[in-house]
Motif scaffolding. Sequence first.
Motif, PDB file in Angstrom:
ATOM      1  N   PRO A 119       1.034  -1.664  -0.063  1.00  0.00           N
ATOM      2  CA  PRO A 119      -0.011  -0.036  -0.095  1.00  0.00           C
ATOM      3  C   PRO A 119       0.778   0.967   0.163  1.00  0.00           C
ATOM      4  O   PRO A 119       1.921   1.030  -0.320  1.00  0.00           O
ATOM      5  CB  PRO A 119      -1.280  -0.233   1.239  1.00  0.00           C
ATOM      6  N   PRO A 120       0.236   2.667  -0.153  1.00  0.00           N
ATOM      7  CA  PRO A 120       1.253   3.723   0.216  1.00  0.00           C
ATOM      8  C   PRO A 120       2.037   3.702   1.748  1.00  0.00           C
ATOM      9  O   PRO A 120       0.893   3.080   2.282  1.00  0.00           O
ATOM     10  CB  PRO A 120      -0.034   4.733  -0.104  1.00  0.00           C
ATOM     11  N   PHE A 121       3.014   4.489   1.533  1.00  0.00           N
ATOM     12  CA  PHE A 121       3.376   4.570   2.397  1.00  0.00           C
ATOM     13  C   PHE A 121       4.183   3.258   2.890  1.00  0.00           C
ATOM     14  O   PHE A 121       4.664   2.505   4.887  1.00  0.00           O
ATOM     15  CB  PHE A 121       3.090   5.514   3.896  1.00  0.00           C
ATOM     16  N   GLY A 122       4.592   2.317   2.280  1.00  0.00           N
ATOM     17  CA  GLY A 122       5.072   0.996   2.663  1.00  0.00           C
ATOM     18  C   GLY A 122       4.490   0.059   4.201  1.00  0.00           C
ATOM     19  O   GLY A 122       3.294  -0.037   3.946  1.00  0.00           O
ATOM     20  N   ALA A 128      -1.293  -0.245   9.041  1.00  0.00           N
ATOM     21  CA  ALA A 128      -2.765   1.101   9.434  1.00  0.00           C
ATOM     22  C   ALA A 128      -3.099  -0.450   9.061  1.00  0.00           C
ATOM     23  O   ALA A 128      -4.271  -0.061   9.483  1.00  0.00           O
ATOM     24  CB  ALA A 128      -2.422   2.411   9.473  1.00  0.00           C
ATOM     25  N   LEU A 129      -3.752  -0.621   7.752  1.00  0.00           N
ATOM     26  CA  LEU A 129      -4.822  -1.410   7.078  1.00  0.00           C
ATOM     27  C   LEU A 129      -4.908  -2.665   7.623  1.00  0.00           C
ATOM     28  O   LEU A 129      -6.273  -2.853   7.435  1.00  0.00           O
ATOM     29  CB  LEU A 129      -4.263  -1.469   5.482  1.00  0.00           C
ATOM     30  N   ASP A 130      -4.174  -3.240   8.036  1.00  0.00           N
ATOM     31  CA  ASP A 130      -4.466  -3.947   8.621  1.00  0.00           C
ATOM     32  C   ASP A 130      -5.097  -4.334  10.323  1.00  0.00           C
ATOM     33  O   ASP A 130      -5.614  -4.723  10.095  1.00  0.00           O
ATOM     34  CB  ASP A 130      -2.835  -4.650   9.331  1.00  0.00           C
ATOM     35  N   ALA A 320       1.524   8.801   8.380  1.00  0.00           N
ATOM     36  CA  ALA A 320       0.659   7.501   7.175  1.00  0.00           C
ATOM     37  C   ALA A 320      -0.417   7.156   8.421  1.00  0.00           C
ATOM     38  O   ALA A 320      -1.094   6.993   7.213  1.00  0.00           O
ATOM     39  CB  ALA A 320       2.005   7.189   6.326  1.00  0.00           C
ATOM     40  N   GLN A 321       0.047   6.598   9.203  1.00  0.00           N
ATOM     41  CA  GLN A 321      -1.285   5.968   9.769  1.00  0.00           C
ATOM     42  C   GLN A 321      -2.340   6.469  10.323  1.00  0.00           C
ATOM     43  O   GLN A 321      -3.754   5.795   9.968  1.00  0.00           O
ATOM     44  CB  GLN A 321      -0.530   5.072  11.069  1.00  0.00           C
ATOM     45  N   SER A 322      -1.960   7.912  10.806  1.00  0.00           N
ATOM     46  CA  SER A 322      -3.706   7.716  11.064  1.00  0.00           C
ATOM     47  C   SER A 322      -4.276   8.952  10.271  1.00  0.00           C
ATOM     48  O   SER A 322      -5.389   8.348   9.498  1.00  0.00           O
ATOM     49  CB  SER A 322      -3.020   9.481  12.213  1.00  0.00           C
ATOM     50  N   SER A 323      -3.202   8.867   8.847  1.00  0.00           N
ATOM     51  CA  SER A 323      -4.628   9.618   7.480  1.00  0.00           C
ATOM     52  C   SER A 323      -4.920   8.856   6.689  1.00  0.00           C
ATOM     53  O   SER A 323      -6.243   8.436   6.407  1.00  0.00           O
ATOM     54  CB  SER A 323      -3.048  10.158   6.619  1.00  0.00           C
ATOM     55  N   LEU A 324      -4.176   7.707   6.795  1.00  0.00           N
ATOM     56  CA  LEU A 324      -5.020   6.163   6.786  1.00  0.00           C
ATOM     57  C   LEU A 324      -5.965   5.383   7.273  1.00  0.00           C
ATOM     58  O   LEU A 324      -7.113   5.055   6.710  1.00  0.00           O
ATOM     59  CB  LEU A 324      -4.162   4.862   5.823  1.00  0.00           C
ATOM     60  N   ARG A 325      -6.124   5.961   8.658  1.00  0.00           N
ATOM     61  CA  ARG A 325      -6.911   5.290   9.430  1.00  0.00           C
ATOM     62  C   ARG A 325      -8.163   6.135   9.471  1.00  0.00           C
ATOM     63  O   ARG A 325      -9.363   5.525   9.148  1.00  0.00           O
ATOM     64  CB  ARG A 325      -6.693   5.595  10.852  1.00  0.00           C
ATOM     65  N   LEU A 359      -7.537   1.505  -0.959  1.00  0.00           N
ATOM     66  CA  LEU A 359      -6.496   2.813   0.097  1.00  0.00           C
ATOM     67  C   LEU A 359      -5.037   1.820  -0.645  1.00  0.00           C
ATOM     68  O   LEU A 359      -4.138   2.450   0.004  1.00  0.00           O
ATOM     69  CB  LEU A 359      -7.093   2.751   1.318  1.00  0.00           C
ATOM     70  N   ALA A 360      -5.253   0.655  -0.633  1.00  0.00           N
ATOM     71  CA  ALA A 360      -4.300   0.082  -0.895  1.00  0.00           C
ATOM     72  C   ALA A 360      -3.386   0.435  -2.498  1.00  0.00           C
ATOM     73  O   ALA A 360      -1.880   0.380  -2.319  1.00  0.00           O
ATOM     74  CB  ALA A 360      -4.281  -1.792  -0.794  1.00  0.00           C
ATOM     75  N   GLY A 361      -4.408   0.718  -2.795  1.00  0.00           N
ATOM     76  CA  GLY A 361      -4.015   0.422  -4.941  1.00  0.00           C
ATOM     77  C   GLY A 361      -3.299   2.501  -4.661  1.00  0.00           C
ATOM     78  O   GLY A 361      -2.418   2.273  -5.243  1.00  0.00           O
TER      79      GLY A 361
END
Length: 401
Positions: A119-122, A128-130, A320-325, A359-361
């Motif tokens: 996903p974005p940001f390695g 975060a997605l997990d 990155a994690q807070s933005s994805l969440r 999001l992952a794409g």
Amino acid sequence: MSSLHRSTAVPASIAQREAALLAPYATHSITTAGRRHAEGPPRRRGPYEIDRDRIIHSAAFRRLSAKTQVFTGEMGDYHRTRLTHTLEVVALARRLGRALRLNEDLIEALALAHDLGHPPFGHAGEDALDECLHDAGGFCHNRHALRILEVLESCNPSFEGLNLSREVLDGQQTRIDHDAQAQGVPLEAQVVEAADSVAYDTHDADDAMKLGFVTLEEMLEVPLWRTAARRVRARHTNLAAIELKRAVLVELVDWQLDDLIARTEERLAAGEATHDWVVRQTTPLVTASPEIAGEKAAVERFLHERVYRHPQVLVMRSRAQSSLREMFAVLRAAPEQMPESFRARISTDGLDRAVGDYLAGMTDRFTQQQYARLCGSTASSTRSAPSGGELRLVSPRTLAG
Ligand code: MG
């Protein structure tokens, strides 16, 4: 396996070339288990050449150019992206494969696909997605790569996915599945794994030096680097620091590949050296000698401490994690904000997975744009979000020096 189609018969010229050039323990195209969906004649390409071309022409592959390997694009333009890392892995894996007389077309397809699921940001984005997808089975980049290849990408209106050869899908499966590993891993997949590790250990140190996170002097205190520098200095004297650094980077790769080839040849010579024998082995055949393996582990410990947990990397990670969440929550509540192709997956795969796929794409850049669009007006003042709610993950100024 019985449901697979071998309608992609291997052209005679390719079967003959492989019979002449490849070792008996290599994966020969003629033995392919085929594809899930029947296809027409292969038009002068072997099965793994077709697979390689489909991967290269996928949107997921192109997007690797704007996805983080370790450092985000805002940190500079010297360091590796997920795409240039992938190309280095292809090059190293093919070198190993050619020396060992393996199937380079299969190696190339496996190496090009190996990081498609990031996903974005390695790994920050992955974790975060997990967490977001906890109730839907979680998120793992290796598993997501298979989902991209088998479901999300498309190359033919008659079926979903890229309909790749079983050997490419199985090779990716061995990256996630210990049962698949216990059943034996073809050498083509093993060299990709080894090449990946040589590539990232070497280039992450190179990139970290360029960013000023570690110095050459510090790297040269790590035993593997110290030995590589000694080998370089045995051939060259009076090197400037920059020349020494470049020569050591080359030496590290050459030395480790030579070692991997020699060790693998020894093991093959001690066994039956047939393809069936190779895949019956429950431990990898392509591994470094114990001395190098031990020193490589020390390099990885050093990188973990000094680079992957560097304060500036941790800042990127947390933002990155807070933005994805936050984006996950917004899209979950308002799935109409996603493109139709992802909304259409909600009924079959569930809302969480569909949002996760979208999001992952995303590339790092597109994530930032979409964050501004979806969350900009609600961005909290603690986030580094200057004008227009733009999420800047790391200010370039903080990297000066
Ligand atoms: Mg990789």
